[in-house]
Motif scaffolding. Structure first.
Motif: not given
Ligand SMILES: Nc1nc2c(ncn2[C@@H]2O[C@H](COP(=O)(O)OP(=O)(O)OP(=O)(O)O)[C@@H](O)[C@H]2O)c(=O)[nH]1
Ligand SMILES: [Mg+2]
Length: 259
Positions: A198-209
């Motif tokens: 979720s780009s709104l909450t940031g969930e998993n975004v950093r872990d993904f990149f």
């Protein structure tokens, strides 16, 4: 981007970030390949430290490609939709196992009328990120076509794939788990690693990149070591793989959906 400035402390990758789902992962090893770790320790990574890896991000219009990149690179989120026209790109500098490593993230347009401009930038990708909206099953169906188009410009055996479900915040746990079953099937068929974010909450975004950076780095170092071995003994030697290398133990064939 200032290539001489030190890498930001929050872009240092010291350990292998883990996959999101073991059923659809590029590999499930808990650590970097041992030959990669020792090459980094002994500074035998050749040109990898000077390399910029191209990552292309494709998928239907308004699935959230731009928001995903902006959440990671700028830590911002815009709730208003502004279509990407053609392409845009962001640079991100990492340090992986002490070696500098840069990603060039290409944000492409999903709108049909801009697609032909965007597709001219597909060539030379080291990883392809195919994004769909977890609340829109049609966008998941269309990922096969996005992959086929991106693979026309790239060598399927040399590119790593990620299938990313976006807007996780908008689905209930029950809706999400129904969709995840289908998404895992599509990811396995493509031999892609699956993530939901979720780009709104940031969930998993950093872990993904971080996972994208780590796996593209690992594959760059392995390719460099293979080239080195081939030069030394005059023949290509495959770096040993294990059964935890789910999709990586065999050279990628063209996925069934693209034949
Ligand atoms: N709730 C929610 N909305 C999101 C999320 N990601 C994107 N959106 C919204 O979805 C819309 C489209 O997002 P974009 O990132 O512009 O979509 P895109 O895939 O880049 O679209 P094109 O550039 O046309 O291909 C915007 O209104 C965003 O605010 C998310 O994680 N959660
Ligand atoms: Mg966009």
């Amino acid at each position: 981007m200032n290539v001489l400035a030190p890498v930001r402390r929050d872009r240092v990758v010291a350990d292998l970030p883990q996959c999101f789902r073991k059923e659809a992962a590029l590999h499930t090893r808990p650590e970097f390949h041992s030959s990669v770790t020792s090459a980094c320790q002994e500074q035998r990574t050749g040109t990898v430290g000077f390399k910029i890896s191209k990552i292309i991000v494709v998928g239907d219009l308004a699935v959230g490609k731009t928001c995903l990149i902006n959440r990671f690179c700028k830590d911002t989120f815009d709730k208003n939709y502004k279509a990407t026209i053609g392409v845009d790109f962001e640079m991100e500098r990492f340090e992986v196992l002490g070696v500098p490593f840069s990603l060039q993230l290409w944000d492409t347009a999903g709108q049909e009328r801009f697609k032909c401009i965007a597709s001219t930038y597909y060539r030379g990708a080291q990883a392809i990120v195919i994004v769909f909206d977890v609340n829109d099953v049609a966008s998941l169906d269309h990922t096969r076509q996005w992959l086929a188009d991106a693979l026309k410009e790239n060598d399927p055996s040399n590119v790593i794939l990620f299938l990313v479900g976006s807007k996780k915040d908008l689905s209930t746990p029950a809706q999400y788990s129904r969709m995840e079953k289908d998404a895992l099937r599509v990811a396995q068929e493509m031999q892609a690693e699956f993530w939901a974010v979720s780009s709104l909450t940031g969930e998993n975004v950093r872990d993904f990149f971080f996972r994208v950076a780590a796996l593209t780095f690992e594959s760059s170092v392995l390719a460099e070591l293979e080239r080195g071995s081939a030069r030394r003994i005059g023949d290509a030697v495959r770096i040993g793989s294990t059964e935890s290398d789910l999709y990586l133990s065999a050279p990628r064939k063209k996925p069934k959906c693209c034949q």
